[in-house]
Enzyme design. Structure first.
Site, PDB file in Angstrom:
ATOM      1  N   HIS A 208       0.572 -15.963  -6.017  1.00 15.16           N
ATOM      2  CA  HIS A 208      -0.065 -17.033  -6.790  1.00 15.16           C
ATOM      3  C   HIS A 208       0.712 -18.345  -6.674  1.00 15.16           C
ATOM      4  O   HIS A 208       1.838 -18.370  -6.150  1.00 15.16           O
ATOM      5  CB  HIS A 208      -0.229 -16.622  -8.261  1.00 15.16           C
ATOM      6  CG  HIS A 208       1.056 -16.259  -8.955  1.00 15.16           C
ATOM      7  ND1 HIS A 208       1.985 -17.194  -9.334  1.00 15.16           N
ATOM      8  CD2 HIS A 208       1.536 -15.059  -9.354  1.00 15.16           C
ATOM      9  CE1 HIS A 208       2.988 -16.585  -9.950  1.00 15.16           C
ATOM     10  NE2 HIS A 208       2.757 -15.279  -9.960  1.00 15.16           N
TER      11      HIS A 208
ATOM     12  N   CYS B 215       6.022 -11.054  -8.585  1.00  9.92           N
ATOM     13  CA  CYS B 215       4.954 -11.652  -7.788  1.00  9.92           C
ATOM     14  C   CYS B 215       5.537 -12.579  -6.731  1.00  9.92           C
ATOM     15  O   CYS B 215       6.702 -12.959  -6.795  1.00  9.92           O
ATOM     16  CB  CYS B 215       4.005 -12.450  -8.682  1.00  9.92           C
ATOM     17  SG  CYS B 215       3.012 -11.395  -9.740  1.00  9.92           S
TER      18      CYS B 215
END
Lengths: 392, 311
Positions: free
Chosen positions: B192, B208
């Site tokens: 992201h 992440c």
């Protein structure tokens, strides 16, 4: 007939006789070989493990198949299968991956099935060492194309057994060295077969239990994960080991293990052998011939790979020089492996024979720990095995 | 202006609906890993992982020289107030979205070496957590690389072979402007954007893969659902003290699958799931090396695969 014509008649008879002889001789000539041009066959080969600094088996097979296709103008569908898929197919005759194969790698534990085709017409049995061709011969017919001799034995720390293998075996000195220090794979398919698949031992409940008693007496309690224990230096010998495992062990850091035969209760020390190879299947003669011709090339290639990478004996007599030059064993060790092969007389077991052995192995595995720990009495184990044998 | 008011209202309504729709279907990692919750100046002070990122940035800006930890202490609160004053924000010490965004001003995304659109072909992604680079490969050839941020040492980015299973838009909070969820079976992870661009090039996330918003927007258009993502890098402490059987899930299985492949077997995608294919491979290994029967990964299997006692 006047005397004037007699020489002519004799000449005529001689000519007729000569022509008929020539005709007979011509009639006995072998017919032209069956053409395989345009054949399309499916080949199942087994995946061989990749070892560091070793040539890729899969790549060599692909190259051979490509060359064969060009040379004979045939179409080969080559697939690499797991041994489980191959065994399952040979047992059940069903394939989940589409077309049925015409040529199949037999794996290290061959089992004889009725679908195997006699390859004697296309493959010369005398091209192989006797033990190898004998292994695949049934009723005088060759039912497989032998590739190499797959041995099973005991791996022992090299430093603990010095000297020529022949001397070591004669003295039986290594038995004392490894007594109490051997990790056994009781759950291995080879554990019982290594010692009991000999005609003089036989698969009787008494012989099996007597062997287990002998193991218990000499080698102590069963252990779990012997390889891990060997790595932790808890055991100095491992049994049974096969070429793949020994190669792995000897490429491990700092390891130098020596291959010795498996010890038996009657003082015998022997290697156990199987002979992996290629099996021809299929109905059409041209398909079978195509498979047999390619099978010979693949068997020889597998044999050479097994010599170089695993230290095995090739099945093909022609390749014996590779064995002596490239297998990595000392002269004495090489010769001992070969000498033991000379007296080897086993053949590929039938499906039924194989099933009985598997069931007995399973029974022993299930009861083994209990037997070794004293939880299962000797007679109970004998009765269990007796039950299997009588059930069959 | 009066005439344009209905138009503006409609526009605002459309935007609001769009945002609501985007946030209605958010993957779990957006909820659990990072947070858009404002950081409050409290006593006793709040402890949160993003405080470390805040302190690093304040320190880069010369506003803070205290300990670099996760405690939002008095000195950090004062530094935030100082920063807010400089940016014409109300000096409350509350680190909200506007403050995070302002903290990122001036962070330059590196110059792009490839500016052309990607060629036609099969797209795969490789993320190297050692170099903190995400590389797009077209038909197996590296096409373009992007700098990323990875997981902290306590929350490592999951190593393995994954697939993009969801894609979505964000409004520019902690997850930046785009997100792509991965099918990691033991947690919720994704790729992201971010509102902490200074963290790119460091180990700052909860696992992440963070990218600059411009980069993640570009990547978003290149990949599709099902695009393979291979992540390499450091692994957490792995537990090989017990046998592993079908149904097991975790980073141990990824390593098991990788080592099976290295030995010439074909476990398929190294996806951390001990499924039928992995079981068949373990069974084959056991049979081939004669170290046991069945598809259970025992200590001997770990030894053969060289993973026992190493992790």
């Amino acid at each position: 007939m006047s005397g004037k014509y007699r020489p002519c008649a004799v000449l005529l008879l001689i000519c007729l006789f000569a022509f008929s002889i020539a005709g007979c001789v011509r009639g006995e000539e072998e017919p032209a070989p069956l053409s395989i041009e345009g054949q399309k066959i499916v080949v199942w080969d087994a995946v061989e493990p990749t070892f560091p600094d070793a040539p890729s088996y899969q790549a060599s097979v692909a190259a051979i198949v490509e060359r064969f296709e060009k040379e004979h103008e045939v179409d080969i569908d080559l697939r690499f299968m797991t041994r489980q898929e191959i065994d399952q197919y040979l047992e059940e005759g069903k394939t989940q991956s589409g077309e049925a194969p015409s040529l199949v790698h037999s794996t290290e534990w061959p089992v004889f099935h009725d679908a195997y085709r006699d390859v004697t017409q296309d493959v010369d049995p005398s091209a192989f060492i006797d033990a190898a061709s004998h292994y695949w011969t049934r009723d005088g017919k060759l039912y497989g194309i032998p590739a190499y001799i797959h041995w099973f034995g005991t791996a022992v720390e090299a430093s603990t057994v010095a000297g020529d293998l022949s001397e070591v075996l004669a003295e039986g000195a290594w038995l004392d060295v490894i007594a109490g220090k051997t990790g056994y794979w009781y759950d291995s398919q080879a554990f019982l077969r290594c010692v009991l698949d000999w005609p003089e031992n036989g698969w009787t409940p008494e012989s099996i239990v007597s062997y287990l008693k002998w193991v218990k007496e000499h080698y102590g309690s069963p252990v779990e994960d012997p390889l891990a224990l060997w790595q932790d230096s808890v055991v100095q010998a491992l049994s049974p080991v096969n070429p793949f495992l020994l190669r792995w062990i000897n490429t491990s850091e700092g390891a130098k293990m020596r291959l010795l035969p498996t010890a038996g209760p009657n003082g015998s020390s022997r290697f156990y052998y199987t002979v992996p190879g290629y099996i021809v299947l299929g109905d059409s003669p041209a398909e079978r011939r195509c498979a047999a011709l390619l099978g010979q090339l693949l068997a020889q290639n597998l044999g050479r790979w097994a010599v170089r990478v695993l230290g095995c004996v090739p099945a093909n007599v022609e390749d014996m020089s590779f064995y002596h030059l490239e297998c990595g064993w000392s002269y004495s060790d090489r010769m001992t492996l070969l000498e033991q092969l000379e007296s080897y007389s086993l053949t590929v077991p039938t499906q039924r024979e194989s099933q009985v052995r598997f069931k007995i192995s399973q029974t022993c595995q299930d009861s083994l720990k209990g037997f070794f720990n004293g939880d299962i009495p000797e007679q109970e184990l004998i009765d269990k095995i007796q039950g299997i044998l009588s059930g069959e | 202006m009066r005439g344009k008011r209905p138009l503006l209202l409609i526009l605002a309504l459309v935007l609001a609906l769009g945002c609501a729709a985007a946030s209605a279907k958010r993957p779990a990692f957006l909820e659990t890993h990072e947070t858009d919750e404002p950081l409050m100046p409290e006593d006793p002070p709040v402890t949160r992982p993003d405080v470390l990122e805040l302190k690093i940035r304040l320190s880069e800006l010369g506003l803070y020289d205290g300990p670099l930890d996760e405690v939002y202490d008095k000195r950090a609160q004062e530094a935030v107030k100082e920063f807010q004053k400089g940016f014409w924000l109300e000096p409350t010490g509350v680190v909200d979205l506007a403050t995070w965004r302002a903290l990122g001003y001036g962070v330059k995304r590196p110059a792009q070496t490839v500016t052309e659109p990607p060629p036609e072909g099969y797209v795969t992604i490789e993320v190297d957590m050692d170099t903190l680079q995400l590389t797009v490969l077209i038909d197996g050839k590296a096409w373009k690389s992007y700098p990323v941020a990875g997981g902290r040492w306590t929350t490592l980015t999951p190593v393995g072979e994954w697939k993009i299973v969801e894609k979505g838009y964000e409004r520019g909070g902690a997850f930046g402007s785009r997100w792509m969820a991965l099918d990691v079976p033991w947690g919720s992870y994704g790729i992201h954007g971010t509102n902490r661009p200074w963290s790119i090039g460091s180990y700052a996330s909860a696992g992440c893969v963070r990218m600059f918003n411009e980069d993640v927007e570009e990547l978003f258009e290149i990949v599709s659902i099902g695009t393979p993502v291979r992540i390499r890098g450091p692994r957490p402490a792995l537990d090989f003290s017990k046998p592993l059987v079908r149904g097991a899930v975790g980073p141990e299985i990824v390593l098991l699958q990788e080592q099976l492949r290295a030995l010439g077997f074909d476990p398929g995608q190294c996806d951390g799931q001990f499924g039928g294919r992995t079981e068949a491979n373990v069974r084959e290994l056991n049979a081939l090396f004669g170290v046991g029967l069945g598809g259970v990964a025992t200590m001997d299997v770990y030894t053969l695969l060289g993973i026992r006692g190493r992790y």
